[in-house]
Enzyme design. Structure first.
Site, PDB file in Angstrom:
ATOM      1  NE  ARG A  57      -4.275   0.081   1.569  1.00  0.00           N
ATOM      2  CZ  ARG A  57      -5.329   0.477   0.835  1.00  0.00           C
ATOM      3  NH1 ARG A  57      -5.459   1.742   0.480  1.00  0.00           N
ATOM      4  NH2 ARG A  57      -6.242  -0.384   0.454  1.00  0.00           N
ATOM      5  NE  ARG A  77      -8.372   7.113  11.107  1.00  0.00           N
ATOM      6  CZ  ARG A  77      -9.095   7.814  11.970  1.00  0.00           C
ATOM      7  NH1 ARG A  77      -8.593   8.137  13.136  1.00  0.00           N
ATOM      8  NH2 ARG A  77     -10.322   8.194  11.667  1.00  0.00           N
ATOM      9  CB  ALA A 111      -9.114  -1.831   3.772  1.00  0.00           C
ATOM     10  CD  GLU A 129      -7.329   2.589   6.267  1.00  0.00           C
ATOM     11  OE1 GLU A 129      -8.081   2.187   5.358  1.00  0.00           O
ATOM     12  OE2 GLU A 129      -6.232   2.083   6.523  1.00  0.00           O
TER      13      GLU A 129
HETATM   14  N1  MTE Z   1     -12.269   5.761  14.261  1.00  0.00           N
HETATM   15  C1  MTE Z   1     -12.332   5.527  15.590  1.00  0.00           C
HETATM   16  N2  MTE Z   1     -13.070   6.334  16.355  1.00  0.00           N
HETATM   17  N3  MTE Z   1     -11.648   4.483  16.156  1.00  0.00           N
HETATM   18  C2  MTE Z   1     -10.869   3.640  15.396  1.00  0.00           C
HETATM   19  O1  MTE Z   1     -10.274   2.703  15.923  1.00  0.00           O
HETATM   20  N4  MTE Z   1     -10.013   3.095  13.141  1.00  0.00           N
HETATM   21  C3  MTE Z   1      -9.715   3.616  11.798  1.00  0.00           C
HETATM   22  C4  MTE Z   1     -10.937   4.295  11.189  1.00  0.00           C
HETATM   23  N5  MTE Z   1     -11.516   5.205  12.122  1.00  0.00           N
HETATM   24  C5  MTE Z   1     -10.777   3.881  13.985  1.00  0.00           C
HETATM   25  C6  MTE Z   1     -11.534   4.966  13.458  1.00  0.00           C
HETATM   26  C7  MTE Z   1      -9.246   2.591  10.863  1.00  0.00           C
HETATM   27  S1  MTE Z   1      -7.623   2.134  10.902  1.00  0.00           S
HETATM   28  C8  MTE Z   1     -10.068   2.034   9.914  1.00  0.00           C
HETATM   29  S2  MTE Z   1      -9.484   0.947   8.769  1.00  0.00           S
HETATM   30  C9  MTE Z   1     -11.500   2.367   9.875  1.00  0.00           C
HETATM   31  O2  MTE Z   1     -11.891   3.286  10.880  1.00  0.00           O
HETATM   32  C10 MTE Z   1     -12.298   1.073  10.020  1.00  0.00           C
HETATM   33  O3  MTE Z   1     -13.664   1.294  10.043  1.00  0.00           O
HETATM   34  P1  MTE Z   1     -14.537   1.517   8.720  1.00  0.00           P
HETATM   35  O4  MTE Z   1     -14.072   0.565   7.691  1.00  0.00           O
HETATM   36  O5  MTE Z   1     -15.911   1.254   9.180  1.00  0.00           O
HETATM   37  O6  MTE Z   1     -14.315   2.948   8.329  1.00  0.00           O
HETATM   38 MO1  MOS Z   2      -7.334   0.146   9.413  1.00  0.00          MO
HETATM   39  S1  MOS Z   2      -5.283   0.358   9.438  1.00  0.00           S
HETATM   40  O1  MOS Z   2      -7.266  -0.673   7.849  1.00  0.00           O
HETATM   41  O2  MOS Z   2      -7.508  -1.113  10.513  1.00  0.00           O
END
Ligand code: MTE
Ligand code: MOS
Length: 772
Positions: free
Chosen positions: A324, A356, A524, A725
């Site tokens: 990535r 993230r 992701a 992300e």
């Molecule tokens: N937001 C909060 N509040 N807490 C989290 O742990 N993780 C991030 C992002 N936002 C996270 C967050 C990461 S690394 C990812 S991949 C995505 O949320 C995962 O959730 P989604 O696919 O539903 O967006």
């Molecule tokens: Mo998020 S780094 O893809 O959990």
């Protein structure tokens, strides 16, 4: 035209989707009543586990004297590799992550045994009584060490477009440089925790804090040597995860499960904050070398980069993370020729993992540094160089052969430019800096183009389960997990919309492998994209049966039936939703369904380095202004303006929260958060006293976030886009603004600023630029 009208009238009919509903748990989060694993009522006879780790970074474990541990007060059992009935492994991709050291020690603190005791305090005290017998080996700590020792965890990987060497040779200017990009500790507020409860016939139920229940289930089953079906993993919510609980919840789930198996009693493990920071992987730090060639107008002719990352002692998901980074080494810019390589270095440190952006942020840092190098060389405003190099028609193929079909970069950047009053402020800042010898202001506007989909194609699938009960209440379950990002409320909105009912009709339930199997990690950023569609498909299947039933019962055609406002409109009459459900039940209509979704269009040929790894791109742009004291290295972010693309938002309140939070987390990564390892391999920054995450006072006073309002051109759920992300990478504007401030000291010199831009890093760059 008529298609557009259709879309518009569909938009107008939406009642629940698009609304800024609050996070379903927010009142509980605020009141402190949301139940996390450690808040659950403890089962009778619960035992507590603490872990003990190796005292050296590398070598052989010859033996551990555990007599004093076993004799310590409260100790019920001591677990080592010898107690594992199945595989001593929780590796997610390669099988190289032992639960307990068995022979070879790979990093300082690596878990060698666990103590099961009546209380957590007793377990923790007993752990300290072990005596290790070890033979010390040689070790690598940093990327530089690993490069010198030629220690790789996975083979190098390169993809190429055209002949970059020839294109560099023909370029009017060539700039070469080196950039260090720091790692990052997740610092989720809730640490790693698992509670394992043994049941009948060897069954085991695990409550844990993980983004990936199915993988935890599989790994625990392999470790226990039982069928996967004997293990159930349940996750109601996480107190933050950020990628750190994708694979790395597994070791703790396995140890809790093993404790439960050995003692026959429920066992809980909750890592202390220092243990959590010492024993779980972080964002990969990178050492990137790059060379960029441009024509006299600053248009990139070629980019070559070699990015080496600290993977730690095992592979974990480092392969995909490095991939990535490569997929984002172009960021928003067209590269006519490119050679992009990653080196996945093995170090004797904890195994680094998802965080993230998943390598994307590190790749983008290289692209943005290359752009700044061009601007510095040509003495131009970096924003002009950025705009000049954007993907555009005819210049729209990425180095990996995917076409950028949904490009909104230029209008989005221009909106951010206007909103931030970039040009006016640029002039004011230049005037300020000319008069101010110690305080320098810096400004930068940087874009983000982030690819959405798991680059491992088969992971792009999701399942859901929906039941409608006889009173019309709806039970919703899907494979996605809730970590604070608002996935549960978004998917619930989709289901409420489908049935035409209020959100209160939809019961959100904990993610469990018993209801939806074989799921992918919630990662992701694809959670709402894939689980949203799966849930819509499940609800849609039930609705289809209801429509068929109503059409027959009321003798109308299906197109005369509409679900809206908690009612069902049938021809020229209407009934409450619950009444239709009751009637359907008595007519023996099935009111439960699973739903499934797989992302279309994507494919990837790793051997050729060609394909379409992403369904679409998410875009954004941020303009940041900083104030830097060039005599002390102190820095403050003064103003931030963001325009971010979430397609047509499922929930603008949740999306805005993700943008703000992601930006601040990215700011921490690039400014204050620094991981420092002792040469002997110990992490020195393993507590908030020495590891500085941003706090509320670091949020810029002027912090303006606007959503770009445009539908996803791909057929995503209600034309929304992933948001989790991408906003993190908007913080690259802060880093570039700091470099810009330093650049004002001498406009003839490039700024070799390394990340994180701590005061020390800023001063080092200032010294190089001023030659002092
Ligand atoms: N937001 C909060 N509040 N807490 C989290 O742990 N993780 C991030 C992002 N936002 C996270 C967050 C990461 S690394 C990812 S991949 C995505 O949320 C995962 O959730 P989604 O696919 O539903 O967006
Ligand atoms: Mo998020 S780094 O893809 O959990």
């Amino acid at each position: 035209m008529s298609l557009q009208l259709d879309r518009r009238s569909e938009e107008l009919r939406l009642r629940v989707v698009r609304r800024a509903l609050r996070h379903d748990s927010s009142p509980k989060h605020v009141a402190g009543t949301a139940t996390f694993v450690d808040d659950m009522r403890e089962p009778e006879g619960l035992l507590h586990i603490a872990v003990g780790g190796a005292p050296i970074a590398a070598g052989q474990l010859l033996g551990i004297d555990l007599d004093a541990v076993r004799a310590a007060p409260g100790v019920v059992a001591v677990l080592t590799a010898a107690d594992i009935p199945g595989k001593n492994d929780v590796g997610p991709v390669l099988h190289d992550d032992p639960v307990f050291v068995d022979g070879r020690i790979e990093f300082h603190g690596q878990v060698a045994f666990a103590v099961v005791a009546k209380t957590r305090g007793e377990a923790r005290r007993a752990v300290t009584l072990a005596k290790f017998e070890v033979a010390t080996g040689t070790h690598c700590v940093s990327v530089d060490d690993a490069l010198a020792a030629d220690q790789h965890i996975l083979p190098d990987y390169t993809f190429r477009k055209d002949d970059s060497a020839a294109a560099l040779a023909e370029s009017a200017y060539r700039m070469k440089g080196r950039l260090r990009i720091g790692g990052q500790e997740h610092f989720y507020l809730e640490g790693q925790v698992s509670l394992a409860i043994p049941g009948e016939d060897g069954d085991i139920l695990i409550h844990t804090s993980t983004q990936h229940p199915s993988e935890m289930q599989h790994l625990v089953a392999h470790m226990l040597n039982v069928p996967v079906g004997d293990v159930t993993v349940e996750v109601r919510r996480m107190g933050g995860a950020f990628g750190g609980k994708e694979t790395q919840a597994a070791q703790w789930a396995a140890i809790a499960a093993l404790g439960a198996r050995v003692t026959g009693r429920p066992c809980k493990i909750r890592l202390d904050r220092d243990d959590d920071m010492n024993l779980t992987g972080k964002r990969h730090d990178f050492l990137a070398d790059y060379e960029v060639g441009v024509d006299i107008d600053g248009r990139i002719q070629a980019l070559e980069t070699v990015m080496a990352s600290r993977c730690g002692y095992s592979a974990d998901v480092s392969g995909a993370i490095n991939d990535r980074a490569m997929f984002h080494a172009d960021n928003a810019y067209y590269l006519p020729a490119a050679t992009i390589t990653t080196k996945r270095m093995k170090t004797n440190t904890v195994s680094n993992t998802a965080f993230r952006g998943f390598g994307g942020p590190q790749g983008m840092m290289v692209a943005e540094r290359a752009i700044d190098e061009i601007a510095w060389k040509l003495n131009r405003d970096p924003l002009d160089i950025r705009k000049r190099n954007l993907y555009q028609e005819g210049r729209d193929v990425t180095p990996y052969g995917m076409f950028v079909e949904d490009n909104i970069l230029l209008p989005l950047i221009e909106r951010c430019e206007a909103m931030s009053e970039y040009r006016t402020r640029r002039r004011k800042i230049a005037a300020f800096n000319a008069e101010s010898p110690t305080l320098k202001r810096g400004l930068a506007l940087t874009p983000v183009k982030f690819g959405i989909s798991f680059t491992t194609t088969h992971l792009n699938q999701a399942g859901a389960l929906v039941h409608v009960y006889q009173d019309g209440s709806i039970h919703l379950n899907h494979g996605g997990t809730e970590m604070g990002q608002g996935l549960y409320i978004k998917v619930a909105q989709v289901v409420a919309e489908e049935f035409g009912v209020d959100i209160a009709h939809v019961k959100i339930t904990a993610t469990t492998t018993a209801k939806v199997p074989n799921t992918s990690a919630t990662a992701a950023s694809s959670g709402s994209d894939i689980n949203g569609w799966a849930a819509k498909n499940a609800a849609g299947a039930i609705k289809e049966r209801l429509v068929a039933f109503a059409a027959e019962n009321w003798e109308v055609t299906p197109d005369q039936i509409e679900f809206r406002d908690n009612r069902v409109f049938i021809g020229n009459q209407s009934v409450p939703f619950a009444e239709l459900i009751r009637k359907a039940y008595f007519a023996r209509v099935s009111l439960s369904s699973t739903g499934f979704y797989k992302t279309p269009k994507i494919h990837w040929d790793a051997a050729k380095g060609r394909g379409r790894p992403f369904f679409y791109f998410s875009y954004g742009a941020a303009c940041s202004e900083v104030l830097v004291d060039v005599t002390t290295g102190e820095m403050k972010v003064q103003r931030v303006d963001i325009v971010h693309d979430v397609g047509r938002s499922l929930n603008p309140a949740v999306d805005k929260g993700q943008i703000e939070g992601g930006f601040v987390q990215g700011m921490g990564w690039l400014t204050t958060e620094e991981l420092v390892f002792h040469p002997d391999g110990r992490l020195l920054t393993h507590a908030p006293s020495t590891y500085k995450i941003p706090c509320s006072s670091d949020v810029p006073e002027h912090f303006q976030v606007a959503l770009w309002d445009g539908a996803n051109r791909e057929d995503t759920i209600y034309r929304s886009k992933a948001v989790g992300e991408p906003p993190l990478m908007l913080a690259i504007s802060v880093f570039a603004a700091i470099a810009d401030a330093i650049h004002s000291l001498d406009s003839d010199k490039p700024v070799p600023l390394d990340a994180p831009a701590t005061p020390e890093s800023i001063l080092r760059a200032v010294q190089v630029v001023t030659g002092r």
